[in-house]
Design a protein around this motif. Sequence first.
Motif, PDB file in Angstrom:
ATOM      1  N   LYS A 112       0.596  -1.795  -0.051  1.00 48.89           N
ATOM      2  CA  LYS A 112      -0.205   0.206   0.052  1.00 48.89           C
ATOM      3  C   LYS A 112       0.516   0.967  -0.158  1.00 48.89           C
ATOM      4  CE  LYS A 112      -4.102   1.938   0.532  1.00 48.89           C
ATOM      5  NZ  LYS A 112      -5.419   1.873  -0.932  1.00 48.89           N
ATOM      6  N   ARG A 113       1.789   1.579   1.102  1.00 52.48           N
ATOM      7  CA  ARG A 113       2.803   1.963   0.949  1.00 52.48           C
ATOM      8  C   ARG A 113       3.781   2.684  -0.432  1.00 52.48           C
ATOM      9  NH1 ARG A 113       6.416   2.423   6.931  1.00 52.48           N
ATOM     10  NH2 ARG A 113       3.974   3.248   7.637  1.00 52.48           N
ATOM     11  N   ALA A 114       3.624   1.512  -1.665  1.00 56.48           N
ATOM     12  CA  ALA A 114       4.503   1.073  -3.001  1.00 56.48           C
ATOM     13  C   ALA A 114       3.325   2.344  -3.534  1.00 56.48           C
ATOM     14  CB  ALA A 114       4.657  -0.263  -2.947  1.00 56.48           C
ATOM     15  N   THR A 115       2.639   1.973  -3.558  1.00 61.10           N
ATOM     16  CA  THR A 115       1.320   2.072  -4.428  1.00 61.10           C
ATOM     17  C   THR A 115       1.145   3.388  -4.375  1.00 61.10           C
ATOM     18  OG1 THR A 115      -0.553   1.232  -3.281  1.00 61.10           O
ATOM     19  CG2 THR A 115      -0.128   0.005  -4.965  1.00 61.10           C
ATOM     20  N   SER A 116       0.964   3.644  -2.788  1.00 57.74           N
ATOM     21  CA  SER A 116       0.625   5.667  -2.036  1.00 57.74           C
ATOM     22  C   SER A 116       1.710   6.393  -3.368  1.00 57.74           C
ATOM     23  CB  SER A 116       0.883   5.403  -0.826  1.00 57.74           C
ATOM     24  OG  SER A 116      -0.352   5.181  -0.650  1.00 57.74           O
ATOM     25  N   VAL A 117       3.032   5.767  -3.456  1.00 57.49           N
ATOM     26  CA  VAL A 117       4.035   6.664  -4.032  1.00 57.49           C
ATOM     27  C   VAL A 117       3.688   6.357  -5.028  1.00 57.49           C
ATOM     28  CG1 VAL A 117       7.143   6.994  -3.824  1.00 57.49           C
ATOM     29  CG2 VAL A 117       6.020   6.287  -1.537  1.00 57.49           C
ATOM     30  N   ILE A 118       3.909   5.213  -5.462  1.00 60.68           N
ATOM     31  CA  ILE A 118       3.041   5.252  -6.852  1.00 60.68           C
ATOM     32  C   ILE A 118       2.271   6.188  -7.103  1.00 60.68           C
ATOM     33  CG2 ILE A 118       1.647   3.970  -8.879  1.00 60.68           C
ATOM     34  CD1 ILE A 118       5.124   2.981  -8.812  1.00 60.68           C
ATOM     35  N   ARG A 119       0.963   6.901  -6.782  1.00 62.37           N
ATOM     36  CA  ARG A 119       0.450   7.624  -7.208  1.00 62.37           C
ATOM     37  C   ARG A 119       0.716   8.902  -7.419  1.00 62.37           C
ATOM     38  NH1 ARG A 119      -3.828   4.888  -8.129  1.00 62.37           N
ATOM     39  NH2 ARG A 119      -4.085   3.169  -6.341  1.00 62.37           N
TER      40      ARG A 119
END
Length: 286
Positions: free
Chosen positions: A214-221
């Motif tokens: 979830k943290r990775a996808t937050s940075v991706i966004r």
Amino acid sequence: MKKVLLLSFSALLLLSSCVSKKEYLALEEKQKETQDLLNSATVKLNACLEDKAAATARTTALEEQIVDLRKNNESLIISNKDLTLLTSKGASNVEKTLESIREKDLKITRLQDALTKKDSVTLALVTSFKREVGINDPDIEVNVEKGVVYISIADKLLFQSGSYTVTTKAKEVLAKVAKVVKSKPDFECMVEGHTDSRSYQSGVLIDNWDLSVKRATSVIRVLQDLEINPGRLIAAGRSSYVPLVDNDTAENRARNRRTRIIVLPKIDQFYDLVEKEMKNLEAGGN
């Protein structure tokens, strides 16, 4: 010859009885001269016969030599044809070998050029990140591992404790990262989330796997909002299974809680090239 001598002698006898002594002596002298001429002619005849025999022997020897030379010449012509054929084949084989070596050298040069280009681009990329992101910040590390650029950002700089919402300060750092990534359109960007080993559960997130992803996808966004092509972005979660240090102290656990942004060339294209060239080299060697 004997008959001639007998006749001459008989004639002399007859003449001696019929002619004067003076005439007889003249005839006798004439006969002696004739005999000398005859003897001389006989010697010359014998010498000629000997010369003829020697010439005949030489002629026979020369004819035999001519026959041998013709045979040798024919053999040499056949050998020369065979040698010419072998030389032609040898030259062809040498040319093929040289061509194969030239092709291999070209392939090796291509691989070396690709590796050199990749290393040069990677070095330039590291320099850009260090300049743009700020290498002096202890919570941000930029380094190269196995030809790949890694930007490791401490958890406290990106998120609040137990949260996967990116902080305002983190967005400023990510904007600098995005600037460099956008300048390298042939590179992809993978975001890896890492946690410590303490159990985590909050709402729909049931463990550290969920939190890291979830943290990775937050940075991706955030990076996508900063106009990085989403086709170049990869989200990955590693949970607590790739720690930097043991999770035995609060300080170590803080080090292990991090997000890594991995900037790498489109690896499939690069390794496709390498694999293809290596297969060509192996095929050429066989």
